[in-house]
Write a protein that holds these residues in place. Structure first.
Motif, PDB file in Angstrom:
ATOM      1  N   ALA A 104       0.824  -1.212   0.000  1.00  0.00           N
ATOM      2  CA  ALA A 104       0.000   0.000   0.000  1.00  0.00           C
ATOM      3  C   ALA A 104       0.859   1.265   0.000  1.00  0.00           C
ATOM      4  O   ALA A 104       0.315   2.374   0.019  1.00  0.00           O
ATOM      5  N   LEU A 105       2.188   1.106  -0.037  1.00  0.00           N
ATOM      6  CA  LEU A 105       3.131   2.223   0.020  1.00  0.00           C
ATOM      7  C   LEU A 105       2.863   3.116   1.229  1.00  0.00           C
ATOM      8  O   LEU A 105       2.941   4.351   1.160  1.00  0.00           O
ATOM      9  N   ASP A 106       2.536   2.457   2.345  1.00  0.00           N
ATOM     10  CA  ASP A 106       2.244   3.165   3.590  1.00  0.00           C
ATOM     11  C   ASP A 106       3.538   3.296   4.394  1.00  0.00           C
ATOM     12  O   ASP A 106       3.834   2.488   5.288  1.00  0.00           O
ATOM     13  N   ALA A 107       4.338   4.315   4.057  1.00  0.00           N
ATOM     14  CA  ALA A 107       5.637   4.491   4.717  1.00  0.00           C
ATOM     15  C   ALA A 107       5.473   4.731   6.215  1.00  0.00           C
ATOM     16  O   ALA A 107       6.265   4.233   7.019  1.00  0.00           O
ATOM     17  N   ALA A 108       4.468   5.477   6.601  1.00  0.00           N
ATOM     18  CA  ALA A 108       4.265   5.796   8.017  1.00  0.00           C
ATOM     19  C   ALA A 108       4.056   4.533   8.840  1.00  0.00           C
ATOM     20  O   ALA A 108       4.563   4.419   9.965  1.00  0.00           O
ATOM     21  N   ALA A 109       3.292   3.563   8.290  1.00  0.00           N
ATOM     22  CA  ALA A 109       3.036   2.323   9.018  1.00  0.00           C
ATOM     23  C   ALA A 109       4.338   1.553   9.242  1.00  0.00           C
ATOM     24  O   ALA A 109       4.578   1.008  10.321  1.00  0.00           O
ATOM     25  N   VAL A 110       5.192   1.502   8.215  1.00  0.00           N
ATOM     26  CA  VAL A 110       6.475   0.807   8.344  1.00  0.00           C
ATOM     27  C   VAL A 110       7.373   1.533   9.338  1.00  0.00           C
ATOM     28  O   VAL A 110       8.009   0.902  10.204  1.00  0.00           O
ATOM     29  N   GLN A 111       7.415   2.858   9.260  1.00  0.00           N
ATOM     30  CA  GLN A 111       8.263   3.631  10.167  1.00  0.00           C
ATOM     31  C   GLN A 111       7.837   3.442  11.619  1.00  0.00           C
ATOM     32  O   GLN A 111       8.685   3.244  12.503  1.00  0.00           O
ATOM     33  N   ASP A 112       6.536   3.489  11.860  1.00  0.00           N
ATOM     34  CA  ASP A 112       6.034   3.316  13.223  1.00  0.00           C
ATOM     35  C   ASP A 112       6.349   1.926  13.744  1.00  0.00           C
ATOM     36  O   ASP A 112       6.719   1.751  14.914  1.00  0.00           O
ATOM     37  N   ASP A 113       6.207   0.940  12.881  1.00  0.00           N
ATOM     38  CA  ASP A 113       6.434  -0.440  13.304  1.00  0.00           C
ATOM     39  C   ASP A 113       7.900  -0.675  13.693  1.00  0.00           C
ATOM     40  O   ASP A 113       8.188  -1.391  14.650  1.00  0.00           O
ATOM     41  N   VAL A 114       8.819  -0.077  12.945  1.00  0.00           N
ATOM     42  CA  VAL A 114      10.241  -0.208  13.286  1.00  0.00           C
ATOM     43  C   VAL A 114      10.496   0.321  14.689  1.00  0.00           C
ATOM     44  O   VAL A 114      11.169  -0.328  15.506  1.00  0.00           O
ATOM     45  N   GLN A 115       9.955   1.489  14.999  1.00  0.00           N
ATOM     46  CA  GLN A 115      10.160   2.093  16.310  1.00  0.00           C
ATOM     47  C   GLN A 115       9.529   1.247  17.417  1.00  0.00           C
ATOM     48  O   GLN A 115      10.141   1.013  18.469  1.00  0.00           O
ATOM     49  N   ILE A 116       8.321   0.774  17.183  1.00  0.00           N
ATOM     50  CA  ILE A 116       7.602  -0.024  18.195  1.00  0.00           C
ATOM     51  C   ILE A 116       8.353  -1.326  18.490  1.00  0.00           C
ATOM     52  O   ILE A 116       8.560  -1.699  19.650  1.00  0.00           O
ATOM     53  N   LEU A 117       8.772  -2.013  17.433  1.00  0.00           N
ATOM     54  CA  LEU A 117       9.465  -3.289  17.622  1.00  0.00           C
ATOM     55  C   LEU A 117      10.820  -3.097  18.289  1.00  0.00           C
ATOM     56  O   LEU A 117      11.252  -3.919  19.107  1.00  0.00           O
ATOM     57  N   TYR A 118      11.521  -2.012  17.953  1.00  0.00           N
ATOM     58  CA  TYR A 118      12.801  -1.726  18.604  1.00  0.00           C
ATOM     59  C   TYR A 118      12.605  -1.534  20.101  1.00  0.00           C
ATOM     60  O   TYR A 118      13.371  -2.074  20.923  1.00  0.00           O
ATOM     61  N   GLU A 119      11.581  -0.782  20.474  1.00  0.00           N
ATOM     62  CA  GLU A 119      11.316  -0.552  21.892  1.00  0.00           C
ATOM     63  C   GLU A 119      10.965  -1.855  22.609  1.00  0.00           C
ATOM     64  O   GLU A 119      11.374  -2.065  23.766  1.00  0.00           O
ATOM     65  N   GLN A 120      10.253  -2.745  21.925  1.00  0.00           N
ATOM     66  CA  GLN A 120       9.936  -4.047  22.517  1.00  0.00           C
ATOM     67  C   GLN A 120      11.197  -4.890  22.718  1.00  0.00           C
ATOM     68  O   GLN A 120      11.366  -5.541  23.746  1.00  0.00           O
ATOM     69  N   LEU A 121      12.080  -4.837  21.729  1.00  0.00           N
ATOM     70  CA  LEU A 121      13.333  -5.593  21.840  1.00  0.00           C
ATOM     71  C   LEU A 121      14.199  -5.067  22.981  1.00  0.00           C
ATOM     72  O   LEU A 121      14.830  -5.839  23.709  1.00  0.00           O
ATOM     73  N   CYS A 122      14.219  -3.751  23.138  1.00  0.00           N
ATOM     74  CA  CYS A 122      15.053  -3.146  24.179  1.00  0.00           C
ATOM     75  C   CYS A 122      14.617  -3.554  25.579  1.00  0.00           C
ATOM     76  O   CYS A 122      15.435  -3.553  26.511  1.00  0.00           O
ATOM     77  N   ARG A 123      13.352  -3.891  25.716  1.00  0.00           N
ATOM     78  CA  ARG A 123      12.853  -4.288  27.039  1.00  0.00           C
ATOM     79  C   ARG A 123      13.212  -5.724  27.395  1.00  0.00           C
ATOM     80  O   ARG A 123      13.026  -6.149  28.535  1.00  0.00           O
TER      81      ARG A 123
END
Length: 538
Positions: free
Chosen positions: A337-356
């Motif tokens: 869907a060329l939804d760049a915002a969704a991909v960008q948000d997901d990267v940040q969310i998953l990184y924060e989950q990994l950091c925990r």
């Protein structure tokens, strides 16, 4: 040009010999003249002659004593012994000392020149032979170094690291062919970073490479292979069995010297990653990977330090606990869907989950970035995105993973790359995809009565349904379903205005079998019921 020293206790003899020699024609030069043995030794030390013509009897030192002492200074000297009488004992002693040229007084010019010619020719042949031997030895060393370089580069290329060399096939005989010692193998990675996270200066890399090789040769006294990679130097050192090399201390010394060089330039930092020692040549790949992993930890531990793989407590890059197949599928849909915002948000969310997670390491972040990149590449390939855009995106990701100096910067730069590349795909699709969208619109205009699905039209124009839906909305301004409804309602309006057909027939003519459903859709789209619309045109 060969230099000649003439020695005789009589100055007149020295001058006569000087006049006999064809200096220019033979390419010779007069280094000096002396009248006693001690002066001859002094001049040999100071003037470094190639040939000494000396009387066998000399004050201070005899000719034979002179030769013995002179040979200690320069064993390559050629001596021409001159004697006023024949004496086998003198000649024999001279021969045992390596002197092969013996002339009797009065000196014959022809004989003297023939003797000098023989010396010149012998030296020429000796020099040629030495050059050939040196060239052969150099060539063999070159072959050995080239084999080593190919060996190292093949490992780096198999690991996805960029080098300028080709690849070679490794075999069990590599250790013998590369002339490594039986001992330990350890890799280290001297990583140069720009504080602006841009391209590093190639000249500075060359300086560091020279420094590394000098340190290995002059101080570590070990076999080594060194090569340049994208922004640093990879080296494998091979210490003989039993060698007491203090790797931590050596690496700290090397780091200090490298930092001294980088401090001469503004905006650069150096970090050294060190792999663990291995004891089989086939395990050099492992120690290289470990050195590379150690360098990656700088984005969390900080720059300008030596990081030993053996000191790392967590080296796991598994992210499946937060990134399963369902998550992968969701990201594929966002990419389609060329939804760049969704991909960008997901990267940040998953990184924060990994950091925990208690076992977090920066390797997990690198794996996360790589996984997103793979999903984007695979999805774009399936949807016929231009190959150049895919290649440029992958290259940009490689660069940002190599140059980013903190975790926050790595995430931000990846998000920027996603936004830029998605926008480029959209722009390219708008330019080159208009024909496909026009084809889709034409197909709908001809087949709207048949209730075509998104999948049917996507197959017709060679796009995936998700991708067609995204492109259709961006190109036309409304979604696929809304466009189909709008198309049907426009035709229904025309039929209502220009015919007396019952509304049920009109509904069926534009693809609706249920008249009541058609009425609701018509009212929602046009604003009034079909019956009210007909009254307007009666």
């Amino acid at each position: 040009m060969l230099k000649v020293l003439i020695a005789d206790d009589e100055q007149l003899i020295c001058s006569m010999i000087n006049k006999m020699i064809d200096w220019e024609g033979r390419g010779l030069a007069l280094a000096g003249m002396a009248n006693n043995g001690l002066d001859v030794l002094t001049q040999i030390r100071e003037l470094h002659p190639d040939i000494v013509i000396t009387d066998i009897r000399m004050p201070g030192l005899t000719g034979l004593e002179l030769i013995e002492e002179a040979m200690k200074i320069d064993a390559s000297l050629d001596f021409v012994i001159i004697s006023g009488y024949k004496n086998f004992d003198y000649a024999h002693q001279a021969l045992t000392m390596g002197v092969r040229h013996y002339l009797l007084k009065p000196i014959d010019r022809t004989e003297l020149m023939e003797t000098l010619d023989r010396i010149i020719e012998e030296r020429r042949k000796t020099a040629a032979s030495r050059r050939e031997n040196e060239a052969f030895a150099k060539q063999q060393e070159s072959y050995r170094q080239e084999a080593r370089q190919h060996f190292l580069n093949s490992i780096l290329q198999d690991s996805g690291m960029e080098t300028a060399e080709g690849t070679v096939q490794n075999s069990g005989s590599e250790e013998k062919r590369l002339a490594f010692h039986k001992g330990g193998y350890r890799a280290f990675f001297v990583k140069l970073d720009s504080t602006e996270e841009g391209e590093v200066e190639p000249g500075l890399l060359e300086i560091l490479r020279t420094l590394v090789e000098k340190e290995e040769t002059d101080h570590w006294h070990c076999e080594h292979i060194t090569t340049l990679v994208k922004s640093g130097i990879i080296s494998v050192i091979n210490a003989p069995a039993g060698a007491k090399q203090e790797h931590p201390k050596d690496m700290e010394t090397l780091f200090t010297k490298c930092r001294r060089e980088t401090d001469k330039f503004t905006g650069y930092s150096v970090t050294i990653g060190v792999g663990a020692e291995k004891y089989r040549i086939q395990d050099t790949r492992i120690t290289i990977d470990e050195a590379t992993i150690a360098v990656k930890y700088r984005i969390r531990a900080g720059l300008a330090r030596v990081i030993h793989y053996e000191d790392l407590k967590r080296v796991d890059d598994d992210i499946t606990s937060v990134f399963g197949q369902d998550h992968r599928n969701g990201n594929r849909r966002a990419v389609e869907a060329l939804d760049a915002a969704a991909v960008q948000d997901d990267v940040q969310i998953l990184y924060e989950q990994l950091c925990r997670q208690p076992d977090y390491s920066p390797l997990k972040l690198f794996r996360l970035i790589k996984t997103f990149t793979e999903i984007i590449r695979e999805t774009w390939e399936e949807n016929a995105v231009e190959g150049q855009i895919i290649s440029e995106f992958e290259y940009a990701v490689e660069e940002l993973m190599d140059r980013s100096t903190t975790e926050a910067r790595l995430i931000q730069r990846f998000q920027d790359a996603v936004e830029y590349s998605f926008r480029k795909v959209l722009e390219t699709r708008r330019q080159s995809g208009s024909a496909s969208i026009r084809e889709a619109k034409q197909y709908l205009a001809e087949h709207y009565r048949e209730n075509p699905s998104l999948e049917d039209v996507a197959d017709r124009v060679g796009m995936s349904p998700t991708y067609l839906s995204a492109m259709f909305k961006k190109e036309v301004g409304i979604g696929f379903s809304d466009y189909l409804i709008q198309l049907r309602c426009e035709e229904a309006k025309r039929l209502i205005r220009t015919t007396q057909e019952p509304l049920a027939s009109v509904a069926e003519a534009v693809g609706y079998q249920d008249a009541k459903y058609f009425s609701r859709i018509f009212r929602k789209t046009v604003g009034i019921k079909p019956s009210e619309y007909r009254k307007l045109y009666q």
